[in-house]
Motif scaffolding. Structure first.
Motif, PDB file in Angstrom:
ATOM      1  N   ALA A  92     -84.492 -39.161 -10.450  1.00  0.00           N
ATOM      2  CA  ALA A  92     -84.247 -37.692 -10.785  1.00  0.00           C
ATOM      3  C   ALA A  92     -84.537 -36.744  -9.594  1.00  0.00           C
ATOM      4  CB  ALA A  92     -85.273 -37.267 -11.931  1.00  0.00           C
ATOM      5  N   ASP A  93     -85.397 -37.170  -8.603  1.00  0.00           N
ATOM      6  CA  ASP A  93     -85.784 -36.161  -7.465  1.00  0.00           C
ATOM      7  C   ASP A  93     -84.736 -35.930  -6.594  1.00  0.00           C
ATOM      8  OD1 ASP A  93     -87.263 -38.059  -5.106  1.00  0.00           O
ATOM      9  OD2 ASP A  93     -86.362 -39.065  -6.922  1.00  0.00           O
ATOM     10  N   PHE A  94     -84.952 -34.716  -6.181  1.00  0.00           N
ATOM     11  CA  PHE A  94     -83.547 -34.275  -5.403  1.00  0.00           C
ATOM     12  C   PHE A  94     -83.536 -34.904  -4.098  1.00  0.00           C
ATOM     13  CE2 PHE A  94     -82.317 -31.451  -1.725  1.00  0.00           C
ATOM     14  CZ  PHE A  94     -81.059 -30.987  -2.494  1.00  0.00           C
ATOM     15  N   GLY A  95     -82.460 -35.241  -3.574  1.00  0.00           N
ATOM     16  CA  GLY A  95     -82.374 -35.951  -2.278  1.00  0.00           C
ATOM     17  C   GLY A  95     -82.432 -37.462  -2.366  1.00  0.00           C
ATOM     18  N   ALA A  96     -82.880 -37.962  -3.580  1.00  0.00           N
ATOM     19  CA  ALA A  96     -82.987 -39.413  -3.732  1.00  0.00           C
ATOM     20  C   ALA A  96     -81.809 -40.333  -3.415  1.00  0.00           C
ATOM     21  CB  ALA A  96     -83.355 -39.808  -5.233  1.00  0.00           C
ATOM     22  N   LYS A  97     -80.541 -39.535  -3.503  1.00  0.00           N
ATOM     23  CA  LYS A  97     -79.650 -40.325  -3.281  1.00  0.00           C
ATOM     24  C   LYS A  97     -79.188 -40.619  -1.535  1.00  0.00           C
ATOM     25  CE  LYS A  97     -76.049 -36.639  -3.071  1.00  0.00           C
ATOM     26  NZ  LYS A  97     -74.586 -36.039  -3.569  1.00  0.00           N
ATOM     27  N   TYR A  98     -80.127 -39.938  -0.818  1.00  0.00           N
ATOM     28  CA  TYR A  98     -79.939 -39.924   0.605  1.00  0.00           C
ATOM     29  C   TYR A  98     -80.968 -40.790   1.259  1.00  0.00           C
ATOM     30  CZ  TYR A  98     -76.492 -36.298   0.185  1.00  0.00           C
ATOM     31  OH  TYR A  98     -75.563 -35.411  -0.307  1.00  0.00           O
ATOM     32  N   ARG A  99     -81.766 -41.140   0.395  1.00  0.00           N
ATOM     33  CA  ARG A  99     -83.116 -42.129   0.889  1.00  0.00           C
ATOM     34  C   ARG A  99     -82.779 -43.365   1.619  1.00  0.00           C
ATOM     35  NH1 ARG A  99     -86.907 -41.474  -3.718  1.00  0.00           N
ATOM     36  NH2 ARG A  99     -87.769 -39.477  -3.829  1.00  0.00           N
ATOM     37  N   PHE A 100     -83.374 -43.649   2.385  1.00  0.00           N
ATOM     38  CA  PHE A 100     -82.928 -44.772   3.278  1.00  0.00           C
ATOM     39  C   PHE A 100     -82.682 -46.046   2.373  1.00  0.00           C
ATOM     40  CE2 PHE A 100     -83.586 -48.734   5.776  1.00  0.00           C
ATOM     41  CZ  PHE A 100     -82.681 -48.512   6.742  1.00  0.00           C
ATOM     42  N   GLU A 101     -83.909 -46.297   1.538  1.00  0.00           N
ATOM     43  CA  GLU A 101     -84.160 -47.428   0.626  1.00  0.00           C
ATOM     44  C   GLU A 101     -82.812 -47.663  -0.419  1.00  0.00           C
ATOM     45  OE1 GLU A 101     -87.455 -45.086  -0.718  1.00  0.00           O
ATOM     46  OE2 GLU A 101     -86.373 -45.105   1.263  1.00  0.00           O
ATOM     47  N   ASN A 102     -82.661 -46.313  -0.935  1.00  0.00           N
ATOM     48  CA  ASN A 102     -81.681 -46.254  -1.994  1.00  0.00           C
ATOM     49  C   ASN A 102     -80.189 -46.700  -1.534  1.00  0.00           C
ATOM     50  OD1 ASN A 102     -83.407 -45.570  -3.873  1.00  0.00           O
ATOM     51  ND2 ASN A 102     -83.302 -43.518  -3.669  1.00  0.00           N
ATOM     52  N   ARG A 103     -79.995 -46.348   0.012  1.00  0.00           N
ATOM     53  CA  ARG A 103     -78.550 -46.518   0.594  1.00  0.00           C
ATOM     54  C   ARG A 103     -78.434 -47.871   0.946  1.00  0.00           C
ATOM     55  NH1 ARG A 103     -75.398 -41.749   0.549  1.00  0.00           N
ATOM     56  NH2 ARG A 103     -73.941 -43.511   0.275  1.00  0.00           N
ATOM     57  N   LEU A 104     -79.483 -48.364   1.436  1.00  0.00           N
ATOM     58  CA  LEU A 104     -79.821 -49.698   1.799  1.00  0.00           C
ATOM     59  C   LEU A 104     -79.332 -50.643   0.657  1.00  0.00           C
ATOM     60  CD1 LEU A 104     -80.437 -52.204   3.731  1.00  0.00           C
ATOM     61  CD2 LEU A 104     -82.738 -51.783   2.912  1.00  0.00           C
ATOM     62  N   ALA A 105     -79.880 -50.411  -0.404  1.00  0.00           N
ATOM     63  CA  ALA A 105     -79.499 -51.280  -1.735  1.00  0.00           C
ATOM     64  C   ALA A 105     -78.176 -50.995  -2.036  1.00  0.00           C
ATOM     65  CB  ALA A 105     -80.409 -50.937  -2.766  1.00  0.00           C
ATOM     66  N   GLU A 106     -77.634 -49.699  -1.845  1.00  0.00           N
ATOM     67  CA  GLU A 106     -76.195 -49.585  -2.414  1.00  0.00           C
ATOM     68  C   GLU A 106     -75.325 -50.206  -1.413  1.00  0.00           C
ATOM     69  OE1 GLU A 106     -73.190 -45.743  -1.903  1.00  0.00           O
ATOM     70  OE2 GLU A 106     -75.446 -45.417  -2.769  1.00  0.00           O
ATOM     71  N   TRP A 107     -75.620 -50.067  -0.241  1.00  0.00           N
ATOM     72  CA  TRP A 107     -74.762 -50.644   0.823  1.00  0.00           C
ATOM     73  C   TRP A 107     -74.504 -52.327   0.756  1.00  0.00           C
ATOM     74  CZ3 TRP A 107     -76.935 -54.204   4.367  1.00  0.00           C
ATOM     75  CH2 TRP A 107     -75.799 -54.895   5.191  1.00  0.00           C
ATOM     76  N   TYR A 108     -75.889 -52.973   0.532  1.00  0.00           N
ATOM     77  CA  TYR A 108     -75.979 -54.393   0.407  1.00  0.00           C
ATOM     78  C   TYR A 108     -75.405 -54.580  -0.698  1.00  0.00           C
ATOM     79  CZ  TYR A 108     -78.304 -58.732  -0.671  1.00  0.00           C
ATOM     80  OH  TYR A 108     -78.492 -60.180  -0.664  1.00  0.00           O
ATOM     81  N   GLU A 109     -75.171 -54.292  -2.023  1.00  0.00           N
ATOM     82  CA  GLU A 109     -74.485 -54.655  -3.073  1.00  0.00           C
ATOM     83  C   GLU A 109     -73.028 -54.785  -3.055  1.00  0.00           C
ATOM     84  OE1 GLU A 109     -76.012 -56.089  -5.879  1.00  0.00           O
ATOM     85  OE2 GLU A 109     -78.117 -55.852  -4.969  1.00  0.00           O
ATOM     86  N   ARG A 110     -72.697 -53.885  -2.157  1.00  0.00           N
ATOM     87  CA  ARG A 110     -71.237 -53.825  -1.739  1.00  0.00           C
ATOM     88  C   ARG A 110     -70.767 -54.747  -0.854  1.00  0.00           C
ATOM     89  NH1 ARG A 110     -68.493 -49.298  -3.818  1.00  0.00           N
ATOM     90  NH2 ARG A 110     -69.636 -47.696  -5.243  1.00  0.00           N
ATOM     91  N   TRP A 111     -71.520 -54.776   0.315  1.00  0.00           N
ATOM     92  CA  TRP A 111     -71.231 -55.651   1.404  1.00  0.00           C
ATOM     93  C   TRP A 111     -71.337 -57.366   0.834  1.00  0.00           C
ATOM     94  CZ3 TRP A 111     -74.989 -59.261   3.531  1.00  0.00           C
ATOM     95  CH2 TRP A 111     -74.464 -59.966   4.544  1.00  0.00           C
ATOM     96  N   LYS A 112     -72.348 -57.634   0.042  1.00  0.00           N
ATOM     97  CA  LYS A 112     -72.397 -59.087  -0.120  1.00  0.00           C
ATOM     98  C   LYS A 112     -71.254 -59.621  -1.150  1.00  0.00           C
ATOM     99  CE  LYS A 112     -75.406 -58.892  -4.260  1.00  0.00           C
ATOM    100  NZ  LYS A 112     -76.673 -59.411  -4.800  1.00  0.00           N
TER     101      LYS A 112
END
Length: 402
Positions: A92-112
């Motif tokens: 919910a918090d503002f800017g969470a979609k740009y947090r490093f850990e969240n983008r790392l998880a997003e990239w990893y799921e797509r990359w693998k």
């Protein structure tokens, strides 16, 4: 009935020691402590999303996050799930979609899920190692940071710590993976330029080119003499080393060979793509290899793997190295046997490089060339392995105890 999991104790978390492979200690409710071969310990949670698909969240490393922290985190996630909220999509918090850990998880799921030998995604073991390396070396530096604000200088400072530890080859791999993640952020419009890609080669020390320790051709008699006469080397380990030496394959390909890959009638051993680095590989079975095969089968109890280990599994891939270095006191490794064989064939029998490369499965070619090579050079490879096997087995006969 669901399996009852005994919660972890703080003592278990503290005392968990790394092994050759990643393993998990479950605390229940989907929460696990992943113990990495590097020594790091990562809290992760597996859960069922509202769309009924399985997913995984990463909290971070212990002891930065304690057992109590991890349990509180798990409870918060389960509360969201109970309300039908996907934890990854419902931050919910503002800017969470740009947090490093969240983008790392997003990239990893797509990359693998992309590519892989069979087009069905990255090898699970390899993908896990990539994520573990980033979690251990990069995530602590950038947790909570906005990926749009991370600079090249900050990334260099982060990786410099790895350089100071002397893990230069490891640094190179982590930098490459981090670059792929930022490539993804450029591609989806999050950032305009990749801050990793402009890091020049001269910024970090270069890892030294590493060659596997290997014996020279004139030391082949020493190898066979030690192989035949060193006490404490089991007969199965002895035969495995002969098999690897005579076939010129990699340690894992030799140790884990299932009987289903061997065709005695055609006298070939066909290793599928799933067990090779980049392509299937055919090994013509020389007379020497057939002899070792029959000797190994004489001790075979289960009829699944040629070289049987404990618990119905094949022999450990480290068996050859441990026996060669620790018991026989030879300055070589399992991979070094390949170097010895190809050097011997070059210097003693003057075998051309293209045939030696085919024996090692090292050559680069198009799909058309690959099909041609499999048919055209099988006889040539068989002749070379016969020469090699004849020389090795003559030494075996010379040094073998009567």
């Amino acid at each position: 009935m669901p399996k009852i999991v005994t919660p972890l104790t703080l003592g278990q978390v503290k005392s968990a020691r790394p092994k050759d492979k990643i393993y998990k200690l479950s605390d229940g409710g989907g929460l696990s402590l992943w113990v990495l071969p590097s020594g790091g310990k990562s809290w992760r949670m597996t859960y069922i999303r509202p769309d009924k698909k399985t997913d995984t969240l990463v909290l971070g490393l212990y002891p930065e996050f304690s057992l109590a922290d991890a349990r509180q985190w798990r409870d918060e996630i389960r509360a969201k799930l109970a309300r039908g909220i996907d934890p990854k999509a419902g931050i919910a918090d503002f800017g969470a979609k740009y947090r490093f850990e969240n983008r790392l998880a997003e990239w990893y799921e797509r990359w693998k899920l992309d590519g892989g030998k069979l087009g069905d995604g990255k090898n699970e073991k390899y993908a896990t190692q990539v994520l573990a390396a980033l979690e251990l070396n990069v995530l602590p530096e950038f947790r909570g940071r906005d990926v749009r604000q991370i600079t090249t200088a900050e990334i260099v400072a982060c990786l410099r710590k790895m350089e100071e530890r002397g893990v230069l080859e490891y640094l190179k791999r982590v930098k490459s993976s981090l670059g792929l993640m930022f490539d993804y952020l450029v591609a989806d419009g999050t950032i305009a330029a990749n801050p990793v890609r402009i890091i020049g080669r001269q910024v970090f020390k270069k890892p030294r080119e590493r060659h596997f320790d290997a014996l020279t051709p004139n030391q082949l008699p020493l190898l066979i003499e030690r192989l035949e006469n060193t006490k404490g080397v089991s007969e199965r380990a002895r035969l495995l080393i002969y098999w690897q030496l005579l076939s010129m394959v990699r340690p894992n390909e030799a140790a884990e060979v299932p009987l289903s890959e061997i065709d005695l009638e055609q006298k070939i051993w066909e290793i599928p793509l799933t067990r090779m680095k980049t392509r299937p590989h055919i090994v013509p079975l020389s007379s020497a290899l057939v002899q070792i095969y029959h000797e190994a089968m004489a001790m075979n109890a289960r009829g699944v793997y040629l070289f049987e280990g404990l618990g119905g599994k094949p022999m450990n891939v480290e068996t050859a190295r441990i026996n060669l270095r620790q018991k026989m006191k030879l300055p070589t490794t399992g991979h070094g046997l390949r170097t010895l064989a190809t050097t011997y064939l070059r210097e003693v029998h003057k075998i051309p490089k293209d045939i030696r490369d085919l024996l090692l499965s090292h050559h680069e070619e198009s799909k058309t060339d690959r099909a041609y090579d499999r048919a055209e050079f099988l006889d040539e490879r068989r002749e070379v392995l016969e020469l090699w096997g004849r020389d090795v087995m003559a030494l075996r006969e010379k040094y073998r105890k009567k």
